[in-house]
Design an enzyme around this catalytic site. Structure first.
Site, PDB file in Angstrom:
ATOM      1  N   ASP A 151       0.797  -1.251   0.223  1.00 24.84           N
ATOM      2  CA  ASP A 151       0.201  -0.036   0.069  1.00 24.84           C
ATOM      3  C   ASP A 151       0.876   1.192  -0.023  1.00 24.84           C
ATOM      4  O   ASP A 151       1.726   1.222   1.029  1.00 24.84           O
ATOM      5  CB  ASP A 151      -0.835   0.023   0.977  1.00 24.84           C
ATOM      6  N   ASP A 199      -3.006   4.693  -2.371  1.00 24.03           N
ATOM      7  CA  ASP A 199      -4.018   5.103  -1.398  1.00 24.03           C
ATOM      8  C   ASP A 199      -4.452   6.542  -1.922  1.00 24.03           C
ATOM      9  O   ASP A 199      -3.673   7.257  -2.360  1.00 24.03           O
ATOM     10  CB  ASP A 199      -3.549   5.257  -0.093  1.00 24.03           C
ATOM     11  N   GLU A 223      -6.659   3.771  -6.010  1.00 27.91           N
ATOM     12  CA  GLU A 223      -7.704   4.358  -5.254  1.00 27.91           C
ATOM     13  C   GLU A 223      -8.242   5.720  -5.636  1.00 27.91           C
ATOM     14  O   GLU A 223      -7.500   6.614  -5.204  1.00 27.91           O
ATOM     15  CB  GLU A 223      -7.531   4.113  -3.639  1.00 27.91           C
ATOM     16  N   HIS A 276     -10.712  -3.356   3.660  1.00 34.93           N
ATOM     17  CA  HIS A 276     -10.782  -2.867   4.670  1.00 34.93           C
ATOM     18  C   HIS A 276     -11.437  -1.682   5.127  1.00 34.93           C
ATOM     19  O   HIS A 276     -11.667  -1.103   6.493  1.00 34.93           O
ATOM     20  CB  HIS A 276      -9.116  -2.625   5.206  1.00 34.93           C
ATOM     21  N   ASP A 277     -12.119  -0.886   4.119  1.00 35.23           N
ATOM     22  CA  ASP A 277     -12.779   0.423   4.558  1.00 35.23           C
ATOM     23  C   ASP A 277     -14.284   0.118   4.423  1.00 35.23           C
ATOM     24  O   ASP A 277     -15.295   1.057   4.510  1.00 35.23           O
ATOM     25  CB  ASP A 277     -12.382   1.386   3.454  1.00 35.23           C
TER      26      ASP A 277
END
Length: 558
Positions: free
Chosen positions: A98, A200, A256, A328-329
């Site tokens: 990430d 991210d 993302e 994860h979100d």
């Protein structure tokens, strides 16, 4: 590099602190992941995506990085990470990390120096602005985790921008020296041997330099989108990153990209533009939003879901799609899009079927292959997530009832995805011998790896079969997507076509029995059953079916 190996791949996302704890401290680690590589090999995945593993004070679970070159000690050492790389690579599994470069931690060396004065080498690494004449913030932007997006620092007599927590100051990508530092850091990780990055909130790195006020109709916690989303130089920066670093290595990139539509996504992913391989979009994640954004008890409409997913399939035909239900979100897909009760198993398999047969790279979030559902925590005190805590207080301040608040948080909290991976039904769930950093789900006693592996009809083996079909049938990777029966209110069906081959994918989103018949203009020649989530589905299909609740079918004709 022309090798597009990521098109044939299935990615498995690991949330390191919740996957497997090898030393009893209640936090997952690299040695725990190494121990479970055989499990991932059995599932059949090709790539592991690790959430941030870098040094961090963990204000936002690692998305506040204080040192891009150091490993978070809780996960192990750099040697442990290299061991993980070696073991994964020996098993034919690649690893991507990430990359969080829209912002850092406020404890990063760059920020500690930057905040000291306006004339040091790091002074322009972050976004600093003078106060308005009355001393107030430069504009009216709010931050994702509540409160204004600006924080005043007395030593500079200026505000810095933070689109997320105040401990996550935004980097100033306008500064070429900063960009070069980032590119050098990326290259250093490729030299260590990683296979790519998930980037991210990468669509936020370029800000409008006039920093305009947001209109009143934008949600306060996302109001910075007006000047930070898909900004004027974002494609220039990513092309530069690609040219200087990415293009020199055989790696994959997924960005993302919040607040990005399908037209904009094509700019990021069109291979002729040399930016990113694919992006994560959020259009299907926003279908059940309400007054407080994600924290609502609204149920999505299948017709909206079908329209959004089909649009992305069609628009990104020249680019490439990433396919995901959860991460994860996000809360667990079975609760959100399926049926967490009577038809948990059937709906979990149906959801997997829908995405894994589409064009794009599928992402499995840890536990999704077990049919995990949202977590019925006993009290609000069990939640750890910074976003959940903010919205709990926000909804209370707005006078919402405790019942509504609890329901909205149960449905949408990010902690639904973050509870420890359940490896068995014993105390500690096979995750740790110590107290876990976040509570276990009480459902682990019947939803766990051990149970799945001992049942030939489990969600795990259905996912395993979906992955096998993707690997054995090139039509799944390369075929064209075509939506069929687009007015059906219960059934999402589409076909994939490649030369003379055709793949029919038929998914009942209803908890009822449904009659299904192909529309007249679709080829209805007899096709063979490849996979179903029921054990006694018809082996042949010629255009007409009686579908059971959440039934999912894949038929193939050559």
């Amino acid at each position: 590099m022309e090798d597009k190996w990521w098109k044939d791949s299935v990615v498995y996302q690991i949330y390191p602190q919740s996957f497997k704890d090898s030393n009893g401290d209640g936090v997952g680690d690299f040695k725990g992941i190494i121990e479970k590589i055989p499990y991932l090999s059995e599932l059949g995945i090709d790539v592991i995506w690790l959430n941030p593993i870098f040094e961090s004070p963990l204000v936002d679970n690692g998305y506040d990085i204080s040192d891009y070159t150091s490993i978070l000690p809780q996960y192990g050492s750099m040697d442990d990470f290299k061991d993980l790389l070696d073991v994964a690579h020996a098993s034919g599994i690649r690893i991507i990390l990430d990359l969080v470069v829209n912002h850092t931690s406020n404890l990063h060396e760059w920020f500690l120096e930057s905040q000291k004065s306006k004339d040091n080498p790091y002074s322009d690494y972050y976004i600093w602005k003078d106060p308005k004449e009355d001393g107030s913030a430069p504009n009216n932007w709010g931050s994702t985790f509540g409160g204004p997006a600006w924080e005043y620092v007395e030593s500079r007599k200026q505000y810095y921008l933070h689109c997320f927590a105040k401990e996550q100051p935004d980097l100033n990508w306008e500064n070429p020296a900063l960009r070069q530092e980032i590119y050098n850091m990326i290259e250093s990780w490729f030299e260590i041997g990683i296979d790519g990055f998930r980037m991210d909130v990468i669509s936020l790195i370029s800000k409008r330099q006039d920093y305009p006020d947001a209109p009143d109709d934008l949600a306060y916690t996302k109001s910075y989108y007006v000047g930070a989303s898909n900004g004027p130089r974002v494609h220039e920066f990513l092309h530069e990153m690609n040219e200087q670093v990415l293009s020199k290595y055989n790696v994959m990139t997924v960005g993302e990209t919040p607040n990005t539509n399908s037209e904009q996504a094509l700019l990021y992913t069109n291979p002729e533009r040399n930016e990113l391989d694919m992006v994560f979009h959020f259009d299907h994640m926003h279908l059940d939003y309400g007054k407080y954004g994600k924290f609502s008890d609204i149920r999505y409409k299948m017709s909206d879901l079908r329209q959004v997913l089909s649009e992305w399939q069609e628009k990104l035909a020249k680019g490439w799609n990433s396919l995901y239900w959860s991460n994860h979100d996000q809360p667990r897909a079975v609760t959100r899009f399926g049926d967490e009760g009577k038809y948990r198993l059937e709906s979990a398999k149906m959801l997997g079927t829908l995405f894994h047969m589409m064009k794009g790279t599928p992402y499995i979030f840890q536990g999704e292959e077990l049919g995990m559902k949202n977590v019925p925590f006993e009290s609000i005190d069990s939640y750890q997530d910074i976003e959940t805590k903010y919205f709990y207080e926000e909804m209370k301040n707005q006078g919402e009832s405790e019942d509504y608040i609890k329901r909205a948080i149960y449905l949408k909290s990010r902690d639904n995805a973050r509870t420890p991976m359940p490896w068995n039904n014993q105390i500690g769930s096979g995750f740790s011998t110590g107290k876990p950093w976040i509570d276990y789900s009480p459902d682990n006693k019947y939803i766990n790896v051990q149970e799945n592996l001992s049942d030939d009809n489990s969600v795990f083996y259905h996912y395993q079969n979906l992955i096998k079909i993707r690997k054995n049938y090139p039509i799944v990777v390369h075929g064209d997507y075509k939506l069929i029966n687009k007015d059906d209110s219960n059934v999402y069906s589409y076909i994939r076509e490649l030369n003379d081959e055709i793949l029919y994918v038929i998914c009942n989103f209803s908890g009822e029995k449904i009659n299904f018949q192909l529309e007249e203009n679709v080829n209805a020649e007899v096709a063979d059953l490849l996979l179903s989530n029921y054990q006694d589905s018809p082996l042949l299909f010629s255009g007409k079916l009686e579908l059971r609740p959440y039934e999912a079918l894949i038929y193939y004709k050559k």
